[in-house]
Design a protein around this motif. Structure first.
Motif, PDB file in Angstrom:
ATOM      1  N   CYS A  12      -3.233  97.647 -24.058  1.00 15.70           N
ATOM      2  CA  CYS A  12      -4.103  98.714 -23.572  1.00 15.70           C
ATOM      3  C   CYS A  12      -5.435  98.799 -24.310  1.00 15.70           C
ATOM      4  O   CYS A  12      -6.440  99.232 -23.736  1.00 15.70           O
ATOM      5  N   GLU A  13      -5.446  98.401 -25.539  1.00 12.37           N
ATOM      6  CA  GLU A  13      -6.612  98.670 -26.390  1.00 12.37           C
ATOM      7  C   GLU A  13      -7.912  98.044 -25.888  1.00 12.37           C
ATOM      8  O   GLU A  13      -8.932  98.741 -25.805  1.00 12.37           O
TER       9      GLU A  13
ATOM     10  N   CYS B 138      -9.782  99.845 -22.747  1.00 16.79           N
ATOM     11  CA  CYS B 138     -10.298 101.215 -22.769  1.00 16.79           C
ATOM     12  C   CYS B 138     -11.824 101.195 -22.802  1.00 16.79           C
ATOM     13  O   CYS B 138     -12.419 100.624 -23.716  1.00 16.79           O
TER      14      CYS B 138
ATOM     15  N   ILE C 157      -8.595 103.859 -28.169  1.00 16.25           N
ATOM     16  CA  ILE C 157      -7.254 103.463 -28.600  1.00 16.25           C
ATOM     17  C   ILE C 157      -7.324 102.680 -29.906  1.00 16.25           C
ATOM     18  O   ILE C 157      -8.118 101.759 -30.041  1.00 16.25           O
TER      19      ILE C 157
ATOM     20  N   ARG D  88       0.236 102.425 -30.865  1.00 20.89           N
ATOM     21  CA  ARG D  88      -1.141 102.730 -30.516  1.00 20.89           C
ATOM     22  C   ARG D  88      -1.282 104.226 -30.280  1.00 20.89           C
ATOM     23  O   ARG D  88      -0.353 104.865 -29.781  1.00 20.89           O
TER      24      ARG D  88
ATOM     25  N   ILE E  16      -4.221 107.412 -29.029  1.00 26.21           N
ATOM     26  CA  ILE E  16      -5.458 107.697 -28.301  1.00 26.21           C
ATOM     27  C   ILE E  16      -6.177 108.862 -28.965  1.00 26.21           C
ATOM     28  O   ILE E  16      -5.575 109.906 -29.226  1.00 26.21           O
TER      29      ILE E  16
ATOM     30  N   CYS F 238     -11.147 110.033 -25.229  1.00 27.60           N
ATOM     31  CA  CYS F 238     -10.549 109.643 -23.950  1.00 27.60           C
ATOM     32  C   CYS F 238     -11.204 110.367 -22.769  1.00 27.60           C
ATOM     33  O   CYS F 238     -11.402 111.582 -22.805  1.00 27.60           O
TER      34      CYS F 238
ATOM     35  N   CYS G 231      -5.345 102.473 -19.426  1.00 25.01           N
ATOM     36  CA  CYS G 231      -4.270 102.146 -20.374  1.00 25.01           C
ATOM     37  C   CYS G 231      -2.907 102.268 -19.703  1.00 25.01           C
ATOM     38  O   CYS G 231      -2.029 101.425 -19.889  1.00 25.01           O
TER      39      CYS G 231
ATOM     40  N   CYS H 130       0.030  99.204 -19.295  1.00 22.50           N
ATOM     41  CA  CYS H 130       1.134  99.334 -20.250  1.00 22.50           C
ATOM     42  C   CYS H 130       2.465  98.884 -19.639  1.00 22.50           C
ATOM     43  O   CYS H 130       2.831  99.379 -18.572  1.00 22.50           O
TER      44      CYS H 130
END
Ligand code: SF4
Ligand code: SF4
Length: 56
Positions: A15-16, A19, A24, A31, A33, A38, A44, A48
């Protein structure tokens, strides 16, 4: 309001990079947030493998 990563996170890191606001980061083996950063885009959650990020 922001997405929150729950304890199902396996810290895979997928996910990082997706973004758009770099909210993240890694902390304590998972991880997390930054709620203030956000923008709730949902990117994300869509990548995931375990469904850990969810809107709060
Ligand atoms: Fe980043 Fe979007 Fe996930 Fe918020 S919902 S942490 S802005 S990818
Ligand atoms: Fe955790 Fe899901 Fe992000 Fe992987 S993609 S680090 S399992 S929240």
């Amino acid at each position: 309001m922001a997405y929150v990563i729950n304890d199902d996170c396996i810290n895979c890191g997928a996910c990082e990079p997706g973004c758009p606001v770099s909210a993240i980061s890694e902390a304590d083996g998972k991880r997390v947030i930054d709620a203030d950063t956000c923008i709730e885009c949902g990117a994300c959650a869509s990548v995931c493998p375990v469904g850990a990020p969810n809107p709060q």
